[in-house]
Design a protein around this motif. Structure first.
Motif, PDB file in Angstrom:
ATOM      1  N   VAL A  37       0.832  -1.220   0.000  1.00 50.89           N
ATOM      2  CA  VAL A  37       0.000   0.000   0.000  1.00 50.89           C
ATOM      3  C   VAL A  37       0.856   1.255   0.000  1.00 50.89           C
ATOM      4  O   VAL A  37       0.356   2.346   0.129  1.00 50.89           O
ATOM      5  CB  VAL A  37      -0.956   0.020   1.220  1.00 50.89           C
ATOM      6  N   THR A  38       2.179   1.084  -0.145  1.00 51.59           N
ATOM      7  CA  THR A  38       3.028   2.272  -0.134  1.00 51.59           C
ATOM      8  C   THR A  38       2.691   3.205  -1.279  1.00 51.59           C
ATOM      9  O   THR A  38       2.591   4.412  -1.114  1.00 51.59           O
ATOM     10  CB  THR A  38       4.511   1.871  -0.208  1.00 51.59           C
ATOM     11  N   ASN A  39       2.523   2.647  -2.472  1.00 53.85           N
ATOM     12  CA  ASN A  39       2.232   3.509  -3.619  1.00 53.85           C
ATOM     13  C   ASN A  39       0.919   4.277  -3.467  1.00 53.85           C
ATOM     14  O   ASN A  39       0.870   5.482  -3.707  1.00 53.85           O
ATOM     15  CB  ASN A  39       2.245   2.676  -4.901  1.00 53.85           C
ATOM     16  N   PRO A  40      -0.219   3.639  -3.076  1.00 49.33           N
ATOM     17  CA  PRO A  40      -1.430   4.416  -2.812  1.00 49.33           C
ATOM     18  C   PRO A  40      -1.216   5.486  -1.749  1.00 49.33           C
ATOM     19  O   PRO A  40      -1.731   6.596  -1.861  1.00 49.33           O
ATOM     20  CB  PRO A  40      -2.438   3.355  -2.354  1.00 49.33           C
ATOM     21  N   ILE A  41      -0.467   5.153  -0.706  1.00 47.72           N
ATOM     22  CA  ILE A  41      -0.219   6.130   0.355  1.00 47.72           C
ATOM     23  C   ILE A  41       0.488   7.356  -0.198  1.00 47.72           C
ATOM     24  O   ILE A  41       0.229   8.488   0.197  1.00 47.72           O
ATOM     25  CB  ILE A  41       0.617   5.490   1.494  1.00 47.72           C
ATOM     26  N   LEU A  42       1.403   7.116  -1.162  1.00 46.58           N
ATOM     27  CA  LEU A  42       2.115   8.255  -1.764  1.00 46.58           C
ATOM     28  C   LEU A  42       1.138   9.242  -2.387  1.00 46.58           C
ATOM     29  O   LEU A  42       1.351  10.454  -2.369  1.00 46.58           O
ATOM     30  CB  LEU A  42       3.109   7.752  -2.819  1.00 46.58           C
ATOM     31  N   HIS A  43       0.058   8.730  -2.966  1.00 51.43           N
ATOM     32  CA  HIS A  43      -0.924   9.604  -3.613  1.00 51.43           C
ATOM     33  C   HIS A  43      -1.883  10.242  -2.595  1.00 51.43           C
ATOM     34  O   HIS A  43      -2.478  11.284  -2.877  1.00 51.43           O
ATOM     35  CB  HIS A  43      -1.733   8.811  -4.648  1.00 51.43           C
ATOM     36  N   LEU A  44      -2.009   9.601  -1.443  1.00 49.79           N
ATOM     37  CA  LEU A  44      -2.976  10.072  -0.462  1.00 49.79           C
ATOM     38  C   LEU A  44      -2.392  11.093   0.504  1.00 49.79           C
ATOM     39  O   LEU A  44      -3.122  11.926   1.047  1.00 49.79           O
ATOM     40  CB  LEU A  44      -3.537   8.889   0.343  1.00 49.79           C
TER      41      LEU A  44
END
Length: 498
Positions: free
Chosen positions: A5-12
């Protein structure tokens, strides 16, 4: 290994290092918002504190603090040696709602509920707002005449007084016994009511008093008699209770008691509502003969009289007439009014006077809708009665209101007598005017709005038999009144109706 979920977190997540809000709170707010919006699903594992601190370029302890706050609020669960997991998009009880300042509010909160509920056309707001510089009202006092600093001194003194601390440190629907004691003395001296504290219910307003009365007294289908022209808010309250409204004529002597008798002979009447001192909206006083007749009718047919004395303090031409409640020996009258109308709005209160048995029942309902009350305000008002400040305020303001009444009467007579008729009221803060029925008062209100003068729709009474308007003078000084009447005169000229 990097969490999935690191990549989604980057966008959030977006850290604003120039903001005054702590960075860990920015992380908390944005993760909680993502959970609420369903972007992070229940059971999802968040990246570890080390990897997330590296991605966000913040200290690891900052991320740890954010996770701990999210857990405290019920958004995530921290499992030792396993990680941080999203619990639900519904926060735990007591959790604080986290809003992302960058997200439009309409995306955060639904427009409509997901269930059915009752809608009331009866309780639609009759008051209107305006940007116009000038506005008529139905007769309210002028806050500019109030000495706010002196009022605040009374309030703050009672708030700070050590002897009052225990009185303030509890919820109660009993109110201040000191205020009720002072109020009962005041009402005895000014209105002839021989009462004790047990006969008084203190409320926020006359409307609250009437609402509680309707809850105690009325069942669906009960008959309530009011004047053919009556106070709109009262009518709304009675209609909302399910009562059947019956109207009787109002003439220069007030409610027509012969019509009340006729209705009582036809069906069971539960209540008669009367504004005896200054009938709303026409300002006429219920005559002595009709007061006696109405009390006799109540005893004969067993209905309750609700006597609303909303404008008792404002009497100009003679000594104020005592209310019917002062002559009631059979317990047929529920008397209500407002106290402190010459003060600022926040320093006013409502009250109900009645036999102690029904007051005890009404107090149950007050305990539901206003459990806390305002003990500090009541203590301050009680002190103002004891020290004579209430009478001083009343006498001072009454002289000014009498001058304003005279000025409005002169303006109506000199500028608008071609369009309307009226009588100078003996008391109150408004003049009742009856107009040539060829004039459409709603159209007049529109024309006046174009001139910068607002006339609220609740001031207008027009049907095939009458065209009437209630014009308040309390809140306007003489210059404002002159300007307002000039605007109305100009609007009438443009309408070219006469």
């Amino acid at each position: 290994m990097t969490s999935p979920v690191t990549n989604p977190i980057l966008h959030l997540l977006s850290i604003d290092r120039s903001a005054t809000k702590d960075i860990y709170l920015q992380i908390v707010q944005q993760i909680a918002n993502a959970i609420q919006r369903g972007l992070l699903r229940e059971g999802s594992k968040l990246p570890g504190s080390r990897s997330l601190s590296t991605v966000l370029q913040v200290h690891r302890q900052t991320v740890v603090a954010a996770f701990q706050e999210l857990e405290a609020q019920g958004w995530v669960a921290i499992s030792p040696n396993r990680g941080v997991f999203v619990l639900s998009n519904k926060p735990a009880v007591g959790a604080r709602l986290q809003l992302d300042d960058a997200t439009p509010k309409e995306q955060l909160y639904p427009t409509n509920v997901g269930f059915t509920f009752k809608k009331s056309n009866i309780l639609d707001n009759p008051w209107t707002q305006t940007a116009s510089e000038f506005s008529f009202d139905d007769g309210v006092p002028d806050i500019r005449l109030t000495q706010i600093n002196q009022l605040s001194t009374f309030y703050s003194a009672n708030l700070k007084r050590k002897s009052n601390i225990k009185k303030l440190d509890r919820y109660t629907n009993e109110g201040s016994e000191y205020f009720k004691e002072q109020l009962s003395t005041y009402l005895h001296q000014s209105r002839g009511l021989r009462i004790s504290e047990q006969n008084i219910l203190v409320t926020r307003s006359t409307e609250m008093s009437l609402y509680i009365i309707s809850k105690v007294m009325l069942s669906r289908g009960d008959v309530v008699i009011v004047g053919a022209l009556s106070y709109f808010a009262t009518n709304m309250i009675f209609q909302e209770s399910g009562a059947r409204m019956k109207t009787v004529p109002v003439d220069s002597n007030g409610l027509d008691t012969a019509s009340i008798r006729a209705l009582c002979q036809q069906e069971k009447v539960r209540m008669v509502y009367v504004t005896s001192h200054h009938h709303y909206p026409t300002t006429v006083t219920l005559s002595a003969q009709r007061r006696v007749e109405l009390l006799a009718l109540a005893q004969e047919f067993g209905f309750a009289i609700v006597e609303d004395d909303y404008d008792y303090e404002f009497r100009y031409d003679q000594q104020a007439i005592l209310p019917m409640a002062s002559a009631d020996t059979d317990g047929m009258v529920i008397y209500l009014g407002s106290f402190g109308k010459t003060l600022a709005p926040g320093f006013r209160t409502g009250f109900t006077v009645a036999p102690s048995d029904i007051i005890a029942e009404m107090r149950k309902y007050l305990g539901i809708i206003d459990r806390q009350g305002d003990i500090t305000m009541e203590l301050a008002l009680g002190e103002m009665i004891a020290e004579g400040e209430i009478n001083r305020y009343a006498k001072k303001s009454l002289k000014i209101y009498e001058q304003r009444r005279a000025h409005l009467v002169d303006l109506l007579q000199s500028r608008l007598s071609h369009y309307l008729q009226f009588e100078s009221p003996r008391g109150g803060l408004a003049v009742w005017t009856t107009w040539d029925r060829r004039i459409n008062l709603s159209q007049l209100a529109i024309q006046c709005e174009n001139q910068g003068l607002h006339i609220p729709r609740n001031l207008l009474y027009q049907h095939k038999d009458i065209a009437g308007m209630r014009i308040g003078f309390g809140r306007m000084d003489e210059d404002e009144m002159t300007t307002s009447i000039s605007k109305m005169q100009s609007a009438l000229t443009q309408m070219k109706v006469i």
